[in-house]
Design a protein around this motif. Structure first.
Motif, PDB file in Angstrom:
ATOM      1  N   HIS A  15      -1.084   2.984   3.828  1.00  0.00           N
ATOM      2  CA  HIS A  15      -0.041   3.264   2.712  1.00  0.00           C
ATOM      3  C   HIS A  15      -0.362   4.501   1.818  1.00  0.00           C
ATOM      4  O   HIS A  15      -1.638   4.587   1.455  1.00  0.00           O
ATOM      5  N   PRO A  16       0.745   5.419   1.513  1.00  0.00           N
ATOM      6  CA  PRO A  16       0.312   6.428   0.695  1.00  0.00           C
ATOM      7  C   PRO A  16      -0.607   6.165  -0.570  1.00  0.00           C
ATOM      8  O   PRO A  16      -1.492   7.067  -0.745  1.00  0.00           O
ATOM      9  N   ALA A  17      -0.393   5.374  -1.365  1.00  0.00           N
ATOM     10  CA  ALA A  17      -1.003   4.993  -2.563  1.00  0.00           C
ATOM     11  C   ALA A  17      -2.522   4.616  -2.092  1.00  0.00           C
ATOM     12  O   ALA A  17      -3.518   5.017  -2.908  1.00  0.00           O
ATOM     13  N   ILE A  18      -2.707   3.646  -1.075  1.00  0.00           N
ATOM     14  CA  ILE A  18      -4.024   3.444  -0.859  1.00  0.00           C
ATOM     15  C   ILE A  18      -4.859   4.635   0.006  1.00  0.00           C
ATOM     16  O   ILE A  18      -6.036   4.749  -0.467  1.00  0.00           O
ATOM     17  N   ALA A  19      -4.141   5.561   0.753  1.00  0.00           N
ATOM     18  CA  ALA A  19      -4.866   6.647   1.159  1.00  0.00           C
ATOM     19  C   ALA A  19      -5.242   7.592   0.089  1.00  0.00           C
ATOM     20  O   ALA A  19      -6.257   7.980   0.152  1.00  0.00           O
ATOM     21  N   LEU A  61      -8.094  -7.927  -8.342  1.00  0.00           N
ATOM     22  CA  LEU A  61      -7.290  -6.973  -8.056  1.00  0.00           C
ATOM     23  C   LEU A  61      -8.454  -5.773  -7.475  1.00  0.00           C
ATOM     24  O   LEU A  61      -8.190  -4.962  -6.598  1.00  0.00           O
ATOM     25  N   LEU A  62      -9.536  -5.585  -8.274  1.00  0.00           N
ATOM     26  CA  LEU A  62     -10.585  -4.728  -8.262  1.00  0.00           C
ATOM     27  C   LEU A  62     -11.042  -5.142  -6.682  1.00  0.00           C
ATOM     28  O   LEU A  62     -11.565  -4.237  -5.710  1.00  0.00           O
ATOM     29  N   LYS A  63     -11.256  -6.411  -6.456  1.00  0.00           N
ATOM     30  CA  LYS A  63     -11.885  -6.749  -5.078  1.00  0.00           C
ATOM     31  C   LYS A  63     -10.897  -6.393  -3.988  1.00  0.00           C
ATOM     32  O   LYS A  63     -11.207  -6.093  -2.892  1.00  0.00           O
ATOM     33  N   SER A  64      -9.624  -6.527  -4.086  1.00  0.00           N
ATOM     34  CA  SER A  64      -8.612  -6.010  -3.278  1.00  0.00           C
ATOM     35  C   SER A  64      -8.773  -4.527  -3.000  1.00  0.00           C
ATOM     36  O   SER A  64      -9.032  -4.197  -1.571  1.00  0.00           O
ATOM     37  N   LEU A  65      -9.070  -3.719  -3.795  1.00  0.00           N
ATOM     38  CA  LEU A  65      -9.311  -2.323  -3.611  1.00  0.00           C
ATOM     39  C   LEU A  65     -10.615  -1.991  -2.902  1.00  0.00           C
ATOM     40  O   LEU A  65     -10.801  -1.279  -2.051  1.00  0.00           O
ATOM     41  N   LEU A 102      -1.977  -3.607  -1.219  1.00  0.00           N
ATOM     42  CA  LEU A 102      -3.429  -4.017  -1.547  1.00  0.00           C
ATOM     43  C   LEU A 102      -3.633  -5.364  -0.881  1.00  0.00           C
ATOM     44  O   LEU A 102      -4.644  -5.532  -0.071  1.00  0.00           O
ATOM     45  N   LEU A 103      -2.793  -6.308  -1.147  1.00  0.00           N
ATOM     46  CA  LEU A 103      -3.046  -7.520  -0.411  1.00  0.00           C
ATOM     47  C   LEU A 103      -2.814  -7.804   0.996  1.00  0.00           C
ATOM     48  O   LEU A 103      -3.499  -8.783   1.530  1.00  0.00           O
ATOM     49  N   GLY A 104      -2.167  -6.832   1.690  1.00  0.00           N
ATOM     50  CA  GLY A 104      -1.691  -6.691   2.937  1.00  0.00           C
ATOM     51  C   GLY A 104      -2.415  -5.692   3.927  1.00  0.00           C
ATOM     52  O   GLY A 104      -2.470  -5.547   4.764  1.00  0.00           O
ATOM     53  N   ALA A 105      -3.678  -5.323   3.018  1.00  0.00           N
ATOM     54  CA  ALA A 105      -4.829  -4.438   3.765  1.00  0.00           C
ATOM     55  C   ALA A 105      -3.807  -3.313   4.348  1.00  0.00           C
ATOM     56  O   ALA A 105      -4.231  -2.947   5.525  1.00  0.00           O
ATOM     57  N   ASP A 106      -2.953  -2.669   3.900  1.00  0.00           N
ATOM     58  CA  ASP A 106      -2.381  -1.700   4.533  1.00  0.00           C
ATOM     59  C   ASP A 106      -2.851  -0.329   4.209  1.00  0.00           C
ATOM     60  O   ASP A 106      -2.661   0.553   3.216  1.00  0.00           O
ATOM     61  N   PHE A 107      -3.991   0.021   5.004  1.00  0.00           N
ATOM     62  CA  PHE A 107      -4.858   1.199   5.099  1.00  0.00           C
ATOM     63  C   PHE A 107      -4.009   2.412   4.753  1.00  0.00           C
ATOM     64  O   PHE A 107      -4.367   3.393   4.353  1.00  0.00           O
TER      65      PHE A 107
END
Length: 164
Positions: A34-38, A64-68, A27-32
């Motif tokens: 990452h399987p969980a983010i995808a 946390l919501l802002k990060s998402l 989330l904080l590293g903006a790892d688009f």
């Protein structure tokens, strides 16, 4: 300006995206990638409606919501119906939905943001087994806004995003 949403049949997945369970580093590293983010992004892509729930801290929705929201595509809510919900320790935070959260959600292209609802923390209790109990007056108000959201969706699918 975004165009109309593609109305092809989509999988009817109903499941919350619990932002607090997403990997903090992704989330904080903006790892688009990452399987969980995808996977979270894919749930938003499948939805016709989204319920956004967040605690309010210092008159704003959670970081946390802002990060998402920052990791979702700019127009991730295009054509959707959105229901913003918030909790907080005092009524001093009641306007956080309209003055902090609603503008960000609006910028993401939803067709409709139904009136949200703010509930005091003291009106929600969590049992030892994890069940939630909402005070009667707050439960009645929540039922009204969720009924409005459901009517606006017209029976289509929704995704829940919870930062709390």
């Amino acid at each position: 300006m975004p165009g109309p949403r593609d109305r092809r049949p989509r999988p009817r997945h109903r499941g919350p995206v619990r932002v607090r369970t997403l990997p903090a580093q992704a989330l904080l590293g903006a790892d688009f990638g990452h399987p969980a983010i995808a996977a979270a992004t894919a749930l938003f892509e499948q939805a016709d409606g989204v319920v956004i729930g967040t605690p309010v801290y210092k008159a704003a929705y959670s970081g946390l919501l802002k990060s998402l929201l920052d990791l979702l595509p700019q127009y991730a809510l295009t054509g959707m119906t959105v229901l913003p919900l918030a909790t907080g320790g005092s009524t001093a935070h009641v306007l956080a939905i309209d003055y902090a959260l609603r503008p960000v959600l609006s910028s993401m292209g939803p067709s409709h943001i139904v009136p949200g609802w703010f509930t005091l923390d003291k009106d929600i209790t969590v049992g030892e087994d994890g069940t939630l109990t909402v005070a009667p007056a707050a439960a009645t108000a929540l039922e009204q806004v969720t009924d409005l959201f459901s009517s606006a969706l017209g029976g289509r699918t929704a995704v829940l995003a919870s930062a709390g």
